[in-house]
Design an enzyme around this catalytic site. Structure first.
Site, PDB file in Angstrom:
ATOM      1  N   GLU A   1     -10.000   5.561   2.963  1.00 13.48           N
ATOM      2  CA  GLU A   1     -10.777   4.443   3.487  1.00 13.48           C
ATOM      3  C   GLU A   1      -9.810   3.297   3.721  1.00 13.48           C
ATOM      4  O   GLU A   1      -8.746   3.236   3.121  1.00 13.48           O
ATOM      5  CB  GLU A   1     -11.849   4.034   2.481  1.00 13.48           C
TER       6      GLU A   1
ATOM      7  N   LYS B   1       0.809  -1.226   0.000  1.00  6.50           N
ATOM      8  CA  LYS B   1       0.000   0.000   0.000  1.00  6.50           C
ATOM      9  C   LYS B   1       0.844   1.278   0.000  1.00  6.50           C
ATOM     10  O   LYS B   1       0.403   2.312  -0.491  1.00  6.50           O
ATOM     11  CB  LYS B   1      -0.947   0.002   1.207  1.00  6.50           C
TER      12      LYS B   1
ATOM     13  N   SER C   1       1.756  -9.701  -0.874  1.00  7.57           N
ATOM     14  CA  SER C   1       1.458  -8.264  -0.797  1.00  7.57           C
ATOM     15  C   SER C   1       1.490  -7.680   0.604  1.00  7.57           C
ATOM     16  O   SER C   1       1.509  -6.456   0.759  1.00  7.57           O
ATOM     17  CB  SER C   1       0.091  -7.986  -1.434  1.00  7.57           C
TER      18      SER C   1
END
Length: 396
Positions: A110, A88, A376
């Protein structure tokens, strides 16, 4: 491979947004296109990626896991090693720098699993911006460590108690905030979802994963892999690693959350059992009933618990360039345990879905075949969910 029309992936995507946000979306698109042409911006972004986030991430041969399975060799793209513990940060850094150059002083976001919220809070802190994060109360309960991290990083966390109290509802609240405050505020969307230009912008910042992977394949293996596998919620880590391989012969597999089983209705797999609809500003595959009402979703992995998917994934499904499959909670848990015990790497529950499918696939292939799994995120955040699934407590 894509239709040229701006903001569309051959019928998927678009900009289904309130009139009040069109100006903000246009401003974002204009500034994005300008800044990615400017050497100073790219240099600043790349320096943060290297010195702050920790890129490049390794391509790791999971030798013990591969030997235990006895089939194809499995390599892991170690996005879990990035600052914050997930991919991210790649997008959060890029969009936060965009916001700063656009003279925005406040960032909203969010988050589902909390990793995007943490990444947003981190980059806001380092760039001197105010951060406010919307998070469903169910997700806050199962991702308490990330909630605490966000608060420690000086971000304000807004609990969302409406609807299913998960990611979908957090997005709804963030959009309402942005509509009221877009002059001073940038909405930092965490995945390849939302109205144009977000799917394109997020893909741009996440495509570093695939570029690195391709280069590392040639250097480490001497060829491209046979398969690349990634989990798909909104779909940013998957698009990030797939993008540089779309024009190759590499087989690409996206793994969605089958939850307790597709047939039970307790899942989050719109690409498997959804239909085409509009949600959060985009036309894509959506889990909806016959009247177009959005269905509640379920997954043990909060980051996969979303009733739609990025529009480019919808396009890639219809073009049959990517195969989309689903993996149940218990299968993901088995993979979570197996990687932890064989390699000393605790994966997040989201990529554990991709890993579970990779393990099943590897068993059917010979040792000459190469599978890459986009790992990830790391699994620290999921220990509570894991122990709850196993019927245990921290004291057990």
């Amino acid at each position: 491979m894509h239709e040229v029309k701006e903001g569309w992936f051959e019928g998927f995507g678009g900009r289904y947004a309130p009139e009040t946000l069109i100006k903000a979306l246009d401003e974002l698109w204009t500034n994005f296109n300008r800044l990615i042409q400017e050497e100073n911006f790219l240099q600043e972004y790349n320096e943060y990626l290297k010195d702050y986030a920790g890129r490049p991430t390794p391509l790791y041969y999971a030798r013990n896991l591969s030997n235990k399975i006895g089939g194809a060799r499995i390599f892991l793209k170690r996005e879990d090693l990035l600052h914050g513990g997930a991919h991210k940060i790649n997008n959060a850094l890029g969009q936060a720098l965009l916001a700063k150059h656009m003279k925005k002083t406040r960032i909203i976001a969010e988050t589902g699993a909390g990793q995007h919220g943490v990444a947003t809070a981190m980059v806001a802190a380092v760039l001197g911006l105010k951060a406010e994060i919307y998070m469903g109360m169910d997700d806050m309960e199962r991702q308490k460590p990330n909630v605490l991290r966000m608060k420690l990083l000086n971000a304000k966390v807004h609990p969302v108690d409406s609807g299913s109290r998960t990611l979908k509802d957090a997005i709804n609240e963030a959009i309402r905030d942005w509509m009221a405050n877009f002059e001073t505020t940038h909405y930092l969307i965490g995945s390849v979802v939302g109205p144009h230009p977000y799917p394109t912008i997020v893909k741009y910042f996440q495509s570093i994963i695939g570029r690195e992977t391709k280069d590392q394949c040639y250097k480490k293996i001497g060829k491209l892999p046979d398969y690349i596998i990634a989990c798909v919620g909104g779909g940013s880590n998957a698009i990030g690693i797939f993008n540089d391989f779309l024009e190759t012969d590499v087989k690409l597999v996206g793994v969605q959350a089958a939850g307790k089983g597709i047939e039970t209705g307790f899942h989050a797999a719109p690409l498997i059992s959804g239909s085409i609809g509009v949600l959060h500003g985009m036309k894509t595959y959506v889990l909806q009933d016959d009247f177009g009402q959005i269905k509640d979703t379920y997954s043990i992995a909060a980051g996969l618990d979303y009733p739609a998917v990025g529009p480019e994934h919808a396009f890639l499904k219809d073009k049959k360039r990517v195969e989309y499959v689903s993996v149940k909670d218990d299968e993901a848990i088995e993979a979570f345990e197996l990687l932890s015990k064989t390699e000393g790497i605790i994966p997040a529950l989201e990529p554990s879905h991709a890993l579970a499918y990779a393990i099943k696939l590897a068993e059917r292939l010979d040792k000459e075949k190469i599978i890459i799994v986009n790992l990830s995120g790391r699994g620290d955040k999921d220990i509570h969910s894991y122990m709850k699934f196993k019927g245990e407590t921290y004291e057990s």
